[in-house]
Design an enzyme around this catalytic site. Structure first.
Site, short mmCIF file in Angstrom:
data_model
loop_
_atom_site.label_atom_id
_atom_site.label_comp_id
_atom_site.label_asym_id
_atom_site.label_seq_id
_atom_site.Cartn_x
_atom_site.Cartn_y
_atom_site.Cartn_z
CG ASP A 275 -0.10 33.57 -19.74
OD1 ASP A 275 -0.02 32.78 -18.73
OD2 ASP A 275 -0.90 33.20 -20.58
CD GLU A 308 -5.80 30.29 -19.45
OE1 GLU A 308 -5.09 28.88 -19.38
OE2 GLU A 308 -5.22 31.21 -18.84
CD GLU A 309 -3.43 33.38 -16.89
OE1 GLU A 309 -2.75 33.40 -17.98
OE2 GLU A 309 -3.22 32.43 -16.13
CG HIS A 437 1.27 33.31 -14.36
ND1 HIS A 437 0.26 32.51 -14.01
CD2 HIS A 437 0.70 33.52 -15.69
CE1 HIS A 437 -0.47 31.94 -14.61
NE2 HIS A 437 -0.24 32.70 -15.93
ZN LIG Z 1 -2.12 31.80 -20.54
#
Ligand SMILES: [Zn+2]
Length: 488
Positions: A275, A308-309, A437
């Protein structure tokens, strides 16, 4: 998961390379040759090249405090890497800057007559003064919404904390009306279960602090008037800058631009290799295989989003920066966010809402984007399942602008079902990515097969739509697009 299909796919791709470029002037029906063009580009995606990008991103994180989060040197180095790769492939690359506001919730307390009442600051609410606010509570008529000054009649709000109910107008309007009447803060009681959890929409939208409370707390407070409340909302809004990376083919029609994106930032906790290093690798390698001036019908615009996060800020600010005409030039948006999950799923965003779960169908054309994504995964040897178009990634701003969108996804913190484990292998009832994450989101934990299959499915979609956005697997074009967007 079958591995047999893979070998078959290999054979087919070699065949199609010989037959089709990416322009729709080639023979045969546009739809078929679009599929062939997709297969041709997919076949060029090499696993080692993909892994190479992940190795570079992991090295960047290692050299920069272990992460590539927005606002860090790790993110800047990631931008430099992507820019270099795209420039080498013949693209003219832009790195447009954008500004975004981040809101930080601190200590939040409210008490009346010694009773503590749960309260939550609305997003972008100014903070109360140091030490909090001790002020009289003024309530309007029962269930007063506070949308207009008249609603307050001759109530004196000077120096008071005002109380209204949620509904009809925006939270920020209620706050401005109360402030104009002299209130120093506003409480908004819910008209439904739970505490009001909302936003003022921006940091300059309310001159006074605004807190959300529950319907029950609202009734309790109304029963205590006249009285005073003690309110503390420690909040902070910071304005940050970041950059996106944008690169478009110099060839192809700009009336039907195919936009392909992946977010480039990671979370502070780790290197962010699944991610979203995996999505970056898929999109970057597709761009490198296509090249900056390919033989295509439609221009392809590659985008690597920042922040984005932190809240989809890069894609959101990008969409906001486009004029109506520029938005209309975009035929569709393809999103790749996590395509190498260790307990991999083979998911397509459910653009036609055929699963009847969660979010509704996407804008007109999203069904076709899903269909092409499904064919891409089938050609990669796996049977796809749908995943909810839940707005948790960078397709959301495009969907909000009425642009059809989709893509493939290997899953995040959702759990793989028994049926899916039957279909694809891996662990049933375990998260698709148990490292989501965390510091464990590293190259070591990437499913390399899933990465290759998803990346080929991504390239397939790019190749197919670069060839044609019309026909049975197409999206609205021309007047039909204007109409579809107008009714969005
Ligand atoms: Zn992502």
């Amino acid at each position: 998961m079958t591995r047999i299909g893979w070998a078959a796919i290999g054979a087919v791709s070699v065949l199609t390379v010989a037959v089709a470029g990416c322009s729709s002037s080639d023979s045969g029906s546009s739809a078929d040759s679009a599929l062939a063009a997709g297969s041709a580009l997919a076949a060029q995606i090499d696993q080692q090249q993909l892994i190479g990008h992940l190795e570079q991103l992991e090295a960047i994180a290692a050299d920069n405090d272990g992460n590539r989060a927005s606002g860090t040197s790790g993110y800047d180095a990631s931008v430099d890497y992507v820019v270099r790769m795209l420039t080498d492939a013949g693209f003219d690359v832009q790195t447009p800057e954008f500004e975004f506001d981040q809101f930080i919730w601190g200590n939040q307390t409210l008490s009346a007559d010694g009773t503590d009442i749960p309260v939550e600051a609305l997003q972008f609410s100014p903070a109360t003064p140091d030490g909090g606010l001790l002020a009289p509570l003024v309530v309007g008529a029962p269930d007063a919404l506070g949308c207009t000054a008249e609603e307050w009649g001759d109530a004196d709000l000077t120096g008071a904390v005002a109380l209204v109910t949620r509904g009809t107008c925006e939270f920020s309007q209620k706050a401005r009306v109360a402030a104009e009447r002299g209130a120093v803060a506003l409480l908004i009681a819910n008209n439904d279960d739970g505490i009001v959890d909302g936003t003022l929409g921006g940091k300059d939208n309310s001159p006074i602090p605004v807190g959300g409370i529950s319907r029950e707390s609202g009734n309790e407070l109304r029963a205590q008037v006249p009285g005073s409340v003690d309110l503390t909302l420690d909040t902070q809004t910071t304005t940050s800058q970041s950059r996106n990376v944008i690169a478009q083919t110099s060839t192809g029609s700009t009336d039907n631009v195919v936009v392909v994106g992946a977010h480039l930032d990671g979370v502070p906790e780790g290197a962010g290799i699944n991610d979203n290093g995996s999505g970056v690798a898929a999109v970057l390698e597709t761009a490198r295989r296509l090249g900056g001036d390919p033989d295509v019908t439609n221009a392809v615009r590659f985008a690597f989003w920042g922040a984005e996060e932190l809240g989809l800020f890069g894609s959101e600010k990008y969409v906001e920066s486009l004029s109506e005409d520029e938005l209309l030039q975009i035929a569709l948006y393809l999103n790749y966010d996590m395509v190498g999950s260790p307990n991999a799923g083979y998911l397509t965003y459910d653009g036609d809402d055929s699963d009847r779960v969660g979010a509704p169908a996407g804008p007109e054309g999203s069904a076709a984007v899903e269909r092409i994504s499904e064919i891409g995964l089938l050609e990669a040897g796996v049977s796809p399942n749908g995943t909810d178009f839940d707005g948790r990634s960078d397709y959301a701003p495009f969907v909000s602008a009425g642009i059809p969108a989709g893509g493939v996804f290997s899953g995040a913190d959702d759990r793989k079902t028994d049926v899916q484990a039957e279909l694809w292998g891996g662990e049933a009832n375990e998260p698709f990515d148990p490292n989501y994450h965390t510091a464990q989101d590293t190259l070591e934990n990437i499913d390399r097969d899933a990465l290759l299959r998803h990346s080929r499915a991504a390239a397939f979609s790019v190749g197919a739509f670069a060839h044609s956005v019309e026909g049975p697997n197409g999206v609205p074009v021309g007047d039909a697009r204007v109409e579809a967007r107008a009714t969005q």
